[in-house]
Design a protein around this motif. Structure first.
Motif: not given
Ligand code: FUL
Length: 485
Positions: A159-182
């Motif tokens: 739902p945040a896509y298209g707004s500035p807030a999405y960039n942080q959502v995407f950063a959090n997504t990256l953080d999670e996927a890259l932080g938890n699987y070795g």
């Protein structure tokens, strides 16, 4: 008296002797690096050469290439998902890693992300308790394969896509996927974005934030995008890199996606590019990126795959071959059989190197010092090399095989830790009398690896002429083969 005179003479000569020694010193030392250089991670990545892309997600079940994020997450329901089967297939195929579409443009996450409501958790698969990233990263570790992720910034579900807030959502997504699987060897970031003409939302991506987040979790990672920074898109999805292919690129003023450099620039790189951003060739074994039963009879043939190998790995780029898991969650038997045939074809083509240590290899333009001798190109060790004397931008390597041989492939490599230098070269073979020379083939850039294909030639003596270079050429290896296929 005589002794005194000779001592005086020696004393007068001393400054010259010292001076001459100083003059020859640089020639004995290794060549200075030229231009932008690969990092250790980029060098390691380049040596991976060939690895698997796995497009998998709701699209696998709905038969579309781009889901719109409105699909019911319950469509994702593989009946027999087995990431160990993907890994053993990749391993048997001679691949070095697997990159999975952890999130495609529909936004669906193959792991139960806290930052999305469109994930495996909302699917029927394993009662919502499954996690493909956990299974695949583990399977890769067990099989000794590198593990990589494609995580699309374009997200048609959030739902945040298209707004500035999405960039942080995407950063959090990256953080999670890259932080938890070795360890993750590569993060695939395409520049896809919504199209306002189609009524889709568009996002101003904060690439700096994304990169910082990625590197904070995986410092040695290679980030793929149209313009790197780790490696670049090769410019087309046909598997055909530029015949001229520099691993350098100028990225100033460009962005991934619509703001990327022109495609021919991506295919060829920039001769004097300021950054080292080598090319990666992504191509699918089927017509689409995602599995569809309608393409079971359209899996690329061994001949097509061999052609792609020559125009990707053979043109200074890595090959990322997409092999999409099917609706069971397994690599389809047609694809896996084809991968094995492709491996066998490569092994057959490159089984017997005719340029062995028994050949005599020399060059009149060699740099001083045994360490840079032309025979290094035949020793099978990438880290020993032949180097020309400083200032020699053209040079010839003379080769005499121990007996005449028939060959139709030349594989040649530059020692890229010192930069990419050669801009043109050719190969000639002597006739039987050894007096007249016939052209065999020619090429432009070499880079990490270049393979020339030509009609079979039988000869004992040949020469590789470097006809153009930006700095004294530094060649790590040359190999000759007869590919009968
Ligand atoms: C593109 C995507 O739009 C395609 O669906 C596919 O994933 C390809 C590898 O990258 O940007």
């Amino acid at each position: 008296m005589k002794i005194l005179l000779s001592l005086m003479r020696a004393a007068c000569l001393l400054p010259f002797l010292i001076l001459c020694n100083a003059c020859s010193q640089p020639d004995d030392a290794p060549p200075l690096p030229f231009g932008a250089l690969p990092s250790d991670a980029q060098l390691q990545w380049q040596q991976m050469e060939y690895y698997m892309f796995a497009h998998f997600g709701p699209n696998t079940f709905t038969d579309v290439e781009w889901g719109d994020g409105k699909e019911d997450p319950r469509v994702f329901n593989p009946t027999d998902l087995d990431c160990r089967q993907w890994a053993s297939t990749a391993k048997a195929a001679g691949m070095t890693g697997i990159i999975i579409t952890a999130k495609h443009h529909d936004g669906f996450c193959l792991w139960p992300s806290q930052h999305s409501k469109h994930t495996v958790r909302e699917s029927l698969w394993l009662g919502g308790k499954g996690d493909v990233l956990a299974m695949l990263s583990e399977a890769c570790r067990e099989a000794g394969l590198a593990f990589g992720v494609y995580i699309s910034p374009w997200d048609q579900n959030h739902p945040a896509y298209g707004s500035p807030a999405y960039n942080q959502v995407f950063a959090n997504t990256l953080d999670e996927a890259l932080g938890n699987y070795g360890p993750v060897f590569e993060q695939w970031l395409d520049g896809a974005n919504g199209d306002a003409n189609k009524g889709q939302l568009k996002q101003q991506y904060d690439w700096k934030l994304f990169h910082q987040t990625i590197f904070s979790k995986q410092p040695g990672i290679i980030i793929f995008s149209d313009i790197g920074p780790g490696c670049r898109w090769m410019g087309n999805e046909r598997g055909v890199a530029g015949e001229t292919n520099w691993s350098r690129l100028n990225t100033d003023g460009f962005e991934p996606g619509l703001g990327s450099p022109p495609r021919d620039t991506l295919e060829q790189g920039n001769r004097y590019g300021r950054q080292w951003i080598p090319a990666e060739t992504d191509v699918s074994i089927r017509p689409g990126w995602f599995y569809s039963p309608s393409t079971d009879d359209k899996v690329k043939s061994v001949e097509q795959l061999m052609d792609i190998y020559y125009t990707s790995v053979g043109r200074n780029s890595n090959l990322l071959l997409n092999v999409p898991p099917d609706r069971r969650g397994r690599i389809h038997p047609i694809d896996s059989a084809r991968l094995i045939q492709f491996r066998e074809a490569r092994e057959k083509a490159f089984a017997h190197n005719l340029l062995t240590t028994q050949a005599s290899v020399s060059s009149k333009q060699s740099r001083r010092g045994k360490a840079f001798s032309a025979s290094n190109i035949a020793d099978g060790n990438y880290h020993t090399y032949w180097a020309a004397a400083d200032g020699a931008l053209t040079a010839t390597i003379d080769i005499a095989l121990s007996s005449p041989a028939t060959f139709n492939r030349l594989l040649i490599q530059e020692y890229i830790p010192l930069g990419q230098r050669v801009s043109s070269f050719n190969i000639e073979a002597a006739d039987e009398s050894g007096t007249s020379w016939n052209p065999v083939a020619e090429g432009t850039t070499i880079g990490y690896k270049r393979i020339l294909r030509f009609d079979p030639v039988t000869a004992r003596r040949l020469r590789i002429n470097i006809t153009g270079a930006l700095a004294g050429p530094v060649i790590s290896s040359a190999e000759l083969y007869m590919d009968h296929q």
